[in-house]
Write an enzyme that holds these catalytic residues in place. Structure first.
Site, PDB file in Angstrom:
ATOM      1  N   LYS A   1       0.839  -1.207   0.000  1.00 25.03           N
ATOM      2  CA  LYS A   1       0.000   0.000   0.000  1.00 25.03           C
ATOM      3  C   LYS A   1       0.875   1.258   0.000  1.00 25.03           C
ATOM      4  CE  LYS A   1      -0.335  -0.466   5.026  1.00 25.03           C
ATOM      5  NZ  LYS A   1      -1.140  -1.021   6.121  1.00 25.03           N
TER       6      LYS A   1
ATOM      7  N   ARG B   1     -10.772  -0.475  14.745  1.00 27.78           N
ATOM      8  CA  ARG B   1     -10.493   0.412  13.627  1.00 27.78           C
ATOM      9  C   ARG B   1     -11.321  -0.025  12.424  1.00 27.78           C
ATOM     10  NH1 ARG B   1      -4.552   1.005  10.918  1.00 27.78           N
ATOM     11  NH2 ARG B   1      -5.103  -1.113  10.300  1.00 27.78           N
TER      12      ARG B   1
ATOM     13  N   TYR C   1      15.640  30.201   8.912  1.00 24.86           N
ATOM     14  CA  TYR C   1      14.362  30.812   9.298  1.00 24.86           C
ATOM     15  C   TYR C   1      14.218  30.838  10.810  1.00 24.86           C
ATOM     16  CZ  TYR C   1      12.351  30.459   4.564  1.00 24.86           C
ATOM     17  OH  TYR C   1      12.070  30.589   3.243  1.00 24.86           O
TER      18      TYR C   1
ATOM     19  N   MET D   1      11.880  24.255   3.012  1.00 20.88           N
ATOM     20  CA  MET D   1      11.184  23.389   2.064  1.00 20.88           C
ATOM     21  C   MET D   1      12.158  22.605   1.194  1.00 20.88           C
ATOM     22  SD  MET D   1       8.390  24.343  -0.876  1.00 20.88           S
ATOM     23  CE  MET D   1       7.279  25.158   0.253  1.00 20.88           C
TER      24      MET D   1
END
Ligand SMILES: *Cc1c(COP(=O)(O)O)cnc(C)c1O
Length: 373
Positions: free
Chosen positions: A39, A137, A263, A311
């Site tokens: 998956k 679940r 940053y 990023m």
């Protein structure tokens, strides 16, 4: 996609290591069938390459999460048995067309699949039944599962090929839920004496043969992740690493006067320091929670990440790295022999599963065939 030699960031997948992990699990699980869980694009590693490699190794049964993943896999492997964990939703026709086996999680889904069988009238349709044994679940409740076993009208036109459940705590070998769920599932499977049974994910395969039943469903262990909770200890990982991540230095600068990096100015520099800026960032799944919190290596030399992850870039304090080893274009190892995927994930405050599936599509991907160890 630019060629790997000129790519700023490279994701390497060792398909031979994948194959060896598969064979190791086959040995462990014997005589149960191993059914690879592929998956989420094979945990981010690339469905086509991973599934084809496993098929060549003899894996014939696969699990995906969604219909879309199932259709993609069907195009790659016309002969494979493909289970879809999230069940039918409202697209039963597509399951028939693409010969996908739904894992039925509710009585409503079971009814829909029955109606589909009646409408197509082409002989019984295969189905897996998921019975929840404590995770709360997905899956039928045990009472519903029992009803299905006692009332043949509920499965008219269907062939139950698998009854399965999923463990909540297999990665913690001593967790009491493991034996509790095992006990529950042993009861459940006894209601379906002629149907194959499946309980184990990666960790449960390694935990004890008692969890193997007829079919096991490994994911993370195939991809080299540590199956157990103490995953940061690479020495205790029985699986071979499959994934490597590296990126290249864009720029190296000397910071001679006190200042800050990146940053938010979260990293302060007091003494003369060399900073290397490297072409990988949270856009590549190098998570921002790693800001100021991890090491990477350059030619095996441990090098701290300083400042925030951007990023597209990270910044390293490379003061301890000889200048000739750290120039624009030099390679930095983020995941590799010096740092496992589990260690990097732990530094990010997450697990290998999330780290791998977050890697994204920007890397140049290199699928290599390692020499046998
Ligand atoms: C994802 C998944 C697996 C594989 O789990 P790993 O821990 O990666 O081995 C097995 N079964 C089910 C139902 C799953 O959702």
């Amino acid at each position: 996609m630019c060629p790997a030699e000129t790519a700023p960031a490279i994701l390497t997948v060792d398909l031979d290591a994948l194959a060896r992990n598969y064979r190791r699990l086959v040995e462990k699980a014997k005589p149960a069938v191993v059914a690879a869980v592929v998956k989420a694009d094979a945990y981010g590693l690339g469905l086509a390459e991973v599934a084809t490699t496993l098929w060549e190794e003899g894996n014939r049964v696969f699990f995906v999460a969604t219909l879309g993943e199932g259709v993609t896999l069907r195009c790659l492997l016309p002969e494979a048995t493909i289970y879809v964990l999230e069940g039918l939703f409202d697209a039963p026709g597509a399951f028939v067309v693409h010969r996908l086996v739904p894992v039925l999680n509710t009585l409503e889904e079971l009814a829909l699949w029955r109606e589909t069988a009646a409408a197509t009238g082409r002989g019984p349709l295969p189905a897996a039944l998921h019975v929840d044994t404590g995770m709360n679940r997905l899956g039928l409740s045990p009472a519903e599962g029992r009803r299905v076993s006692q009332d043949p009208s509920l499965t008219i036109g269907l062939e139950l090929v698998l009854v399965m459940s999923h463990l909540a705590c297999a990665d913690e070998p001593h967790h009491p839920m493991n034996t509790e769920q095992l006990r529950h599932f042993t009861e459940v499977r006894a209601w379906f004496p002629h149907v194959k049974a499946s309980l184990a994910n990666s960790a449960a395969i390694l935990l004890s043969p008692a969890y193997a039943f007829d079919l096991v469903r490994p994911g993370i262990a195939l991809y080299g992740g540590h199956p157990f909770f103490d995953g940061t200890n690479a020495a205790t990982n029985p699986m071979e690493p499959v994934v490597g991540v590296s990126a290249r230095v864009l720029q190296v600068r000397n910071v001679d006067s006190p200042g800050t990096v990146g940053y938010g100015a979260t990293a302060r520099i007091e003494k003369p320091t060399r900073i290397a800026t490297v072409a990988v960032g949270y856009g590549d799944g190098f998570q921002r929670t790693l800001s100021n919190r991890t090491i990477v290596t350059i030619d095996g030399i441990r090098t701290p990440l300083v400042g925030r992850v951007s990023m597209d870039m990270i910044t390293l304090d490379v003061s301890a790295v000889p200048a000739e080893k750290c120039r624009p274009g030099s390679y930095v190892d983020l995941v590799g022999p010096f740092q496992s995927v589990d260690e990097l994930a732990a530094a990010a405050g997450t697990i290998s599963y999330e780290l791998l599936t977050a890697l994204g599509r920007r890397y140049a991907r290199v699928y290599r065939r390692s020499a046998r160890p």
